[in-house]
Design a protein around this motif. Sequence first.
Motif, mmCIF file in Angstrom:
data_model
loop_
_atom_site.group_PDB
_atom_site.id
_atom_site.type_symbol
_atom_site.label_atom_id
_atom_site.label_comp_id
_atom_site.label_asym_id
_atom_site.label_seq_id
_atom_site.Cartn_x
_atom_site.Cartn_y
_atom_site.Cartn_z
ATOM 1 N N ASP A 86 17.827 132.162 39.892
ATOM 2 C CA ASP A 86 17.139 131.033 40.529
ATOM 3 C C ASP A 86 15.802 131.439 41.146
ATOM 4 N N GLY A 87 15.308 132.627 40.782
ATOM 5 C CA GLY A 87 14.035 133.086 41.335
ATOM 6 C C GLY A 87 14.121 133.475 42.790
ATOM 7 N N LEU A 88 15.293 133.986 43.196
ATOM 8 C CA LEU A 88 15.560 134.416 44.577
ATOM 9 C C LEU A 88 15.419 133.266 45.576
ATOM 10 N N LYS A 89 15.710 132.077 45.132
ATOM 11 C CA LYS A 89 15.777 130.930 46.038
ATOM 12 C C LYS A 89 17.178 130.881 46.646
ATOM 13 N N LYS A 91 23.754 116.767 39.616
ATOM 14 C CA LYS A 91 23.631 118.113 40.148
ATOM 15 C C LYS A 91 23.501 118.093 41.672
ATOM 16 N N VAL A 92 24.155 119.075 42.302
ATOM 17 C CA VAL A 92 24.070 119.229 43.755
ATOM 18 C C VAL A 92 23.684 120.672 44.051
ATOM 19 N N ALA A 93 22.687 120.855 44.896
ATOM 20 C CA ALA A 93 22.256 122.202 45.279
ATOM 21 C C ALA A 93 23.071 122.687 46.472
ATOM 22 N N ILE A 94 23.603 123.889 46.374
ATOM 23 C CA ILE A 94 24.448 124.481 47.420
ATOM 24 C C ILE A 94 23.953 125.886 47.711
ATOM 25 N N TYR A 95 24.074 126.306 48.962
ATOM 26 C CA TYR A 95 23.655 127.650 49.361
ATOM 27 C C TYR A 95 24.389 128.696 48.524
ATOM 28 N N THR A 96 23.622 129.576 47.883
ATOM 29 C CA THR A 96 24.194 130.560 46.964
ATOM 30 C C THR A 96 25.172 131.494 47.669
ATOM 31 N N GLY A 97 24.882 131.846 48.917
ATOM 32 C CA GLY A 97 25.789 132.725 49.662
ATOM 33 C C GLY A 97 27.159 132.112 49.849
#
Length: 496
Positions: free
Chosen positions: A445-448, A459-465
């Motif tokens: 994700d380009g370090l996003k 689609k839903v964006a969620i914190y990768t951590g």
Amino acid sequence: MLNDVDSAALAVFIALFVLVTGMGFVASRWRKPETLAHLDEWGLGGRKFGTWITWFLVGGDFYTAYTVIAVPALVYAVGAYGFFALPYTIIVYPFVFAVMPVLWKVAKDKGYVTAGDVVRGRYNSRSLELAVAATGVLATMPYIALQLIGMEVAIKALGLHGEIPLVLAFLVLALYTYSSGLRAPALIAFVKDIMIYIVVIAAIAIVPSKLGGYGEIFTAADAAFKAKGSGGILLAPAQVVPYASLALGSALAAFMYPHTLTGIFASSGGNTIRKNAVLLPAYTLLLGLLALLGYMGHAAGLKLASNNDVVPALFKILFPGWFAGFAFSAIAIGALVPAAVMSIGAANLFTRNFWKVWINPAVTPAGEAKVAKITSMLVKVGALLAILLMPTQFALDLQLLGGLWILQTLPALVFGLYLNWFSSTSLLVGWAVGLVGGSLLAWSDGLKPLHSIDFGAGKVAIYTGLIALVANVVVAVVVNLALRGLSQPRPASEAA
């Protein structure tokens, strides 16, 4: 250039910096122990810090100089989305209230100094101990570098350019941390936090009156976001889930870091920690007021080379030079406290969970303290070199990864306080999957910090951590069930 320097601002800055430097060296005689040649004393202040000292210390290393710079900068850049730091610093305190006194008691009773010690004691696994310790050190390095970025912004705002002022400031930090250990940032935190409160109260009282009031400020910010076609003073519907997941994931990670755990382990008791969980949200109020400076930057019509310059620029144009110097010194000193605690936390991990285990198991308490002192110096030098030799964006990207990494130590550290179910092998495999998988996801994700997941309806964006933590726990559960199944004796009929 020297002709860019405001002499009044510089004089105030230097005077306050000299004051805290003196306090840093005097701290070795504050609450003086029999000896500082012991990790309990040098690295944890003797585990005797009461409610107020802990409040200033934990507040000082949790709400950092970079926070003062970065949160308003993020609000200036993206608007309401930048306020995710507020719910995150609210969610975290019930977790601290419930979990940290239990962790403190285990550490106190067993003489543990680090998260790695706790994990080794619970699971008797050197591999899991090393994984937790290495993750802590790795995640801390870019965090220290960010404090340097905060200090660098303040120093440049004074008109001082080049690397020498930054190098000198961190050299002083390294020397008094070596001399006084955790007592130095604990003592300096009193001055730093009082200064930050003065700066924020002055800003919210005076800046709006010079910009036409809060109504004008919000109107100007809203117009600026509409003009550039992104951001806004309210969250867009698509931002709600990402906002919430960032807040939750950041809250769970916050007290896994070595520097926040060092503040917890240095407390005098469980009740001290619980009182602080009640009192520390006062800093969240402070953070919310600071964040509003991002909107004020739009109302002031600032034209910035970097979003990070919004707070210094506001103070330069709206306050007299002497008070701007006071504000810049508060930011710079605000870098010293967390950077010192972070380097101590990383040094404690290296000494107890690597040096003592793999290099010199017979090391004496005095030897441990000496290794930790030297390591704390090297950690600071490494962070300084990272800022001097690498692009700033590299440190920012690494810090985003650091939050993801440190979050993967939560199952190993926290689950064992309450459950007897997990094995060290299952937790180690879960940690590896969370760390590697999460890092690869972030890289793709380009370090996003967010990753988009398609749930069918969209689609839903969620914190990768947070995604990595869920994978970590699921894998740990599956592996543990598999290992338990393998270890069960087969019935006689099946064996035949």
